[in-house]
Design an enzyme around this catalytic site. Structure first.
Site, PDB file in Angstrom:
ATOM      1  N   ASN A 147       0.814  -1.219   0.000  1.00  6.44           N
ATOM      2  CA  ASN A 147       0.000   0.000   0.000  1.00  6.44           C
ATOM      3  C   ASN A 147       0.852   1.276   0.000  1.00  6.44           C
ATOM      4  OD1 ASN A 147       0.898   0.055   2.630  1.00  6.44           O
ATOM      5  ND2 ASN A 147      -1.086  -0.444   3.559  1.00  6.44           N
ATOM      6  N   ARG A 285       3.507   7.463  11.632  1.00  5.61           N
ATOM      7  CA  ARG A 285       2.933   7.013  12.889  1.00  5.61           C
ATOM      8  C   ARG A 285       2.771   8.219  13.807  1.00  5.61           C
ATOM      9  NH1 ARG A 285       1.343   3.343  10.410  1.00  5.61           N
ATOM     10  NH2 ARG A 285       1.888   1.148  10.595  1.00  5.61           N
ATOM     11  N   GLN A 314      -5.266   3.724  18.422  1.00  6.79           N
ATOM     12  CA  GLN A 314      -6.253   3.558  17.358  1.00  6.79           C
ATOM     13  C   GLN A 314      -7.238   2.459  17.763  1.00  6.79           C
ATOM     14  OE1 GLN A 314      -3.889   5.205  13.468  1.00  6.79           O
ATOM     15  NE2 GLN A 314      -4.207   3.037  13.610  1.00  6.79           N
ATOM     16  N   HIS A 333      -7.352   6.319  10.072  1.00  5.05           N
ATOM     17  CA  HIS A 333      -6.226   5.623   9.429  1.00  5.05           C
ATOM     18  C   HIS A 333      -6.736   4.831   8.218  1.00  5.05           C
ATOM     19  CE1 HIS A 333      -2.271   3.201  10.247  1.00  5.05           C
ATOM     20  NE2 HIS A 333      -2.378   3.587   8.992  1.00  5.05           N
TER      21      HIS A 333
HETATM   22  P1  NAD Z   1      10.560   1.761   3.868  1.00  5.38           P
HETATM   23  O1  NAD Z   1      11.122   0.681   4.691  1.00  5.38           O
HETATM   24  O2  NAD Z   1      10.501   1.612   2.398  1.00  5.38           O
HETATM   25  O3  NAD Z   1      11.318   3.141   4.156  1.00  5.38           O
HETATM   26  C1  NAD Z   1      11.684   3.540   5.425  1.00  5.38           C
HETATM   27  C2  NAD Z   1      12.791   4.589   5.257  1.00  5.38           C
HETATM   28  O4  NAD Z   1      12.988   5.215   6.526  1.00  5.38           O
HETATM   29  C3  NAD Z   1      14.126   3.983   4.832  1.00  5.38           C
HETATM   30  O5  NAD Z   1      14.584   4.682   3.705  1.00  5.38           O
HETATM   31  C4  NAD Z   1      15.016   4.219   6.056  1.00  5.38           C
HETATM   32  O6  NAD Z   1      16.353   4.430   5.708  1.00  5.38           O
HETATM   33  C5  NAD Z   1      14.369   5.465   6.638  1.00  5.38           C
HETATM   34  N1  NAD Z   1      14.676   5.710   8.048  1.00  5.38           N
HETATM   35  C6  NAD Z   1      14.762   4.797   9.040  1.00  5.38           C
HETATM   36  N2  NAD Z   1      15.052   5.435  10.196  1.00  5.38           N
HETATM   37  C7  NAD Z   1      15.118   6.764   9.919  1.00  5.38           C
HETATM   38  C8  NAD Z   1      15.384   7.917  10.700  1.00  5.38           C
HETATM   39  N3  NAD Z   1      15.608   7.814  12.008  1.00  5.38           N
HETATM   40  N4  NAD Z   1      15.381   9.116  10.088  1.00  5.38           N
HETATM   41  C9  NAD Z   1      15.167   9.213   8.761  1.00  5.38           C
HETATM   42  N5  NAD Z   1      14.927   8.153   7.962  1.00  5.38           N
HETATM   43  C10 NAD Z   1      14.888   6.929   8.546  1.00  5.38           C
HETATM   44  O7  NAD Z   1       9.097   2.048   4.481  1.00  5.38           O
HETATM   45  P2  NAD Z   1       7.811   2.593   3.723  1.00  5.38           P
HETATM   46  O8  NAD Z   1       7.113   1.486   3.045  1.00  5.38           O
HETATM   47  O9  NAD Z   1       8.170   3.827   2.974  1.00  5.38           O
HETATM   48  O10 NAD Z   1       6.904   2.953   5.002  1.00  5.38           O
HETATM   49  C11 NAD Z   1       7.326   3.927   5.922  1.00  5.38           C
HETATM   50  C12 NAD Z   1       6.397   3.942   7.110  1.00  5.38           C
HETATM   51  O11 NAD Z   1       5.110   4.400   6.682  1.00  5.38           O
HETATM   52  C13 NAD Z   1       6.124   2.568   7.738  1.00  5.38           C
HETATM   53  O12 NAD Z   1       7.115   2.235   8.682  1.00  5.38           O
HETATM   54  C14 NAD Z   1       4.781   2.754   8.372  1.00  5.38           C
HETATM   55  O13 NAD Z   1       4.924   3.180   9.713  1.00  5.38           O
HETATM   56  C15 NAD Z   1       4.129   3.888   7.565  1.00  5.38           C
HETATM   57  N6  NAD Z   1       2.986   3.388   6.773  1.00  5.38           N
HETATM   58  C16 NAD Z   1       1.770   3.974   6.978  1.00  5.38           C
HETATM   59  C17 NAD Z   1       0.674   3.529   6.259  1.00  5.38           C
HETATM   60  C18 NAD Z   1      -0.673   4.183   6.435  1.00  5.38           C
HETATM   61  O14 NAD Z   1      -1.677   3.563   6.098  1.00  5.38           O
HETATM   62  N7  NAD Z   1      -0.743   5.399   6.920  1.00  5.38           N
HETATM   63  C19 NAD Z   1       0.807   2.487   5.347  1.00  5.38           C
HETATM   64  C20 NAD Z   1       2.072   1.952   5.118  1.00  5.38           C
HETATM   65  C21 NAD Z   1       3.150   2.401   5.854  1.00  5.38           C
END
Ligand code: NAD
Length: 384
Positions: A147, A285, A314, A333
């Site tokens: 997603n 988050r 949530q 959400h």
């Molecule tokens: P991903 O694993 O592709 O990317 C995460 C990125 O964060 C990586 O590039 C990593 O290097 C970076 N990162 C890690 N620690 C960091 C820090 N301290 N400072 C800066 N960058 C940092 O993840 P994604 O698929 O892009 O998802 C990201 C987040 O989005 C998930 O962890 C989840 O919490 C959230 N998410 C929310 C929904 C929603 O419905 N709202 C859906 C999917 C994911």
């Protein structure tokens, strides 16, 4: 025979199945960068069906029952008397979605001696105590990329909603009035603004790509810098940390995973360092912020707007400060649970389960914790 407890959000208030707005969904064959979409041996649902609620059961009821496994599906997840806690003691597998998370705290994991697999139908497994999962040898997996684009689209929508003052203007239209000045007094163009993302992972990069055609100045920070050719292609400026990023932008979109490093990142001090009238969109988050500090920054005008779809807990209580803070464009959400996304993460959940039951390796990109340590995507996401 295994027992699976699946915690899903309640059915629609008008009952299930709903009247669908469209006859089907678009077919996505691959994700950006060439990752493949889920490849289960088969699916027992029609893509486009509402799968994420209790009656939808992620389209997996037949799969579990045909194999003789026990499946319990419930939305009753909070508190010691919840059906989830009652079913947990002999559960082998727990499945939930971040939209309606089955919080797997240390206390709850201690009550589940058989638990071997915690599966997130979606992305983001911070509702599981990952340290305890490591200690206990519980595998944590999620459906990476399922997603990501859904969330990126929502983030772009909410950036525009805030900057263009969409929500109050829409209210004027539906309430029968017509005060143009009232709508316009907080409305700006996005063009020419400085827009940044915190974390340029799958979602953050997709947001950057989608914003580039708006002729904005793009910025990002990430603990892993993008390759120079990607920075050049996106024409994006790198910042070494969150502090320097937020001072350089008018709009910030948050896409970092929740763990010790990002918890309560947007506190009073960081907010005070932002340009007056900044906008924050957070689809990552809620715990990456201090909620009261966000509400106070909106009231003082430090922030011109806040939007996103993530809350804590949530569902949030009726008196959560974000429900009533000024200039917010929050949604529940929902960004990652469009019908389009559900078809992908339901198929991915099935793919993981098929591997699990067959004793085959789960794709590394789906793994968060395995064999007592962060693994696959988890090793890249949940540590610097
Ligand atoms: P991903 O694993 O592709 O990317 C995460 C990125 O964060 C990586 O590039 C990593 O290097 C970076 N990162 C890690 N620690 C960091 C820090 N301290 N400072 C800066 N960058 C940092 O993840 P994604 O698929 O892009 O998802 C990201 C987040 O989005 C998930 O962890 C989840 O919490 C959230 N998410 C929310 C929904 C929603 O419905 N709202 C859906 C999917 C994911």
């Amino acid at each position: 025979m295994a027992k699976c407890v699946m915690v899903l959000y309640p059915d629609p208030v008008d009952g299930y199945p709903p009247q669908y707005a469209r006859d089907g969904i678009q077919v996505i064959h691959s994700y950006p960068g060439g990752s493949t979409v889920p490849t289960p041996s088969q699916i027992d649902f029609t893509p486009g069906d509402l799968l994420g609620c209790v009656s939808g059961a992620l389209g997996l009821r037949k799969f579990f029952e045909d194999a003789g496994h026990e499946l319990v599906v419930t939305s009753d997840k909070d508190g010691p008397d919840s059906e989830f806690e009652r079913e947990l003691p002999d559960a082998d597998i727990v499945i939930s979605q971040p939209f309606w998370p089955a919080y797997l705290t240390a206390e709850r994991i201690a009550k589940a001696p058989n638990l071997k697999l915690a599966l997130t139908a979606g992305i983001g497994s911070d509702h599981v105590d990952l340290d305890v999962a490591k200690e206990r040898g519980i595998t944590v997996a999620e459906v990476t990329y399922s997603n990501s684009i859904s969330v990126a689209e929502h983030a772009v929508m909410q950036i525009l909603a805030l900057v263009r003052n969409f929500v109050p203007s829409h209210r004027w239209a539906t309430d029968g009035g017509w005060n143009i000045a009232d709508c316009a007094q907080r409305a700006y163009d996005l063009e020419g603004m400085d827009v940044g993302v915190i974390a340029a992972g799958r979602i953050g990069r997709a947001v950057l790509r989608r914003l580039a055609p708006f002729d904005v100045n793009l910025h990002y920070t990430d603990s892993r810098r993008l390759p120079p050719e990607v920075e050049a292609e996106l024409n994006v400026t790198f910042h070494p940390d969150v502090q320097s990023l937020v001072q350089a932008v008018d709009v910030v979109s948050v896409h970092s995973p929740l763990y010790a490093d990002t918890r309560a990142m947007f506190d009073e001090k960081l907010l005070a360092s932002m340009r007056r009238g900044s906008y924050i969109v957070n689809t990552a988050r809620a715990e990456e912020t201090v909620p009261e500090a966000i509400a106070a920054a909106l009231r003082s005008g430090r922030l011109a707007g806040y939007a996103g779809d993530v809350w804590f807990p949530q569902p949030p209580p009726a008196d959560h400060p974000w429900r009533t803070m000024p200039n917010n464009a929050m949604t529940p959400h929902v960004s990652g649970t469009t019908l389009s996304a559900q078809a992908r993460y339901a198929a991915g959940t099935r793919e993981i389960l098929e591997c699990w039951f067959a004793g085959k390796a789960i794709r590394p990109e789906y793994l968060i914790v395995d064999a007592g340590q962060l693994a696959g995507t988890g090793a890249l996401s949940y540590q610097k």
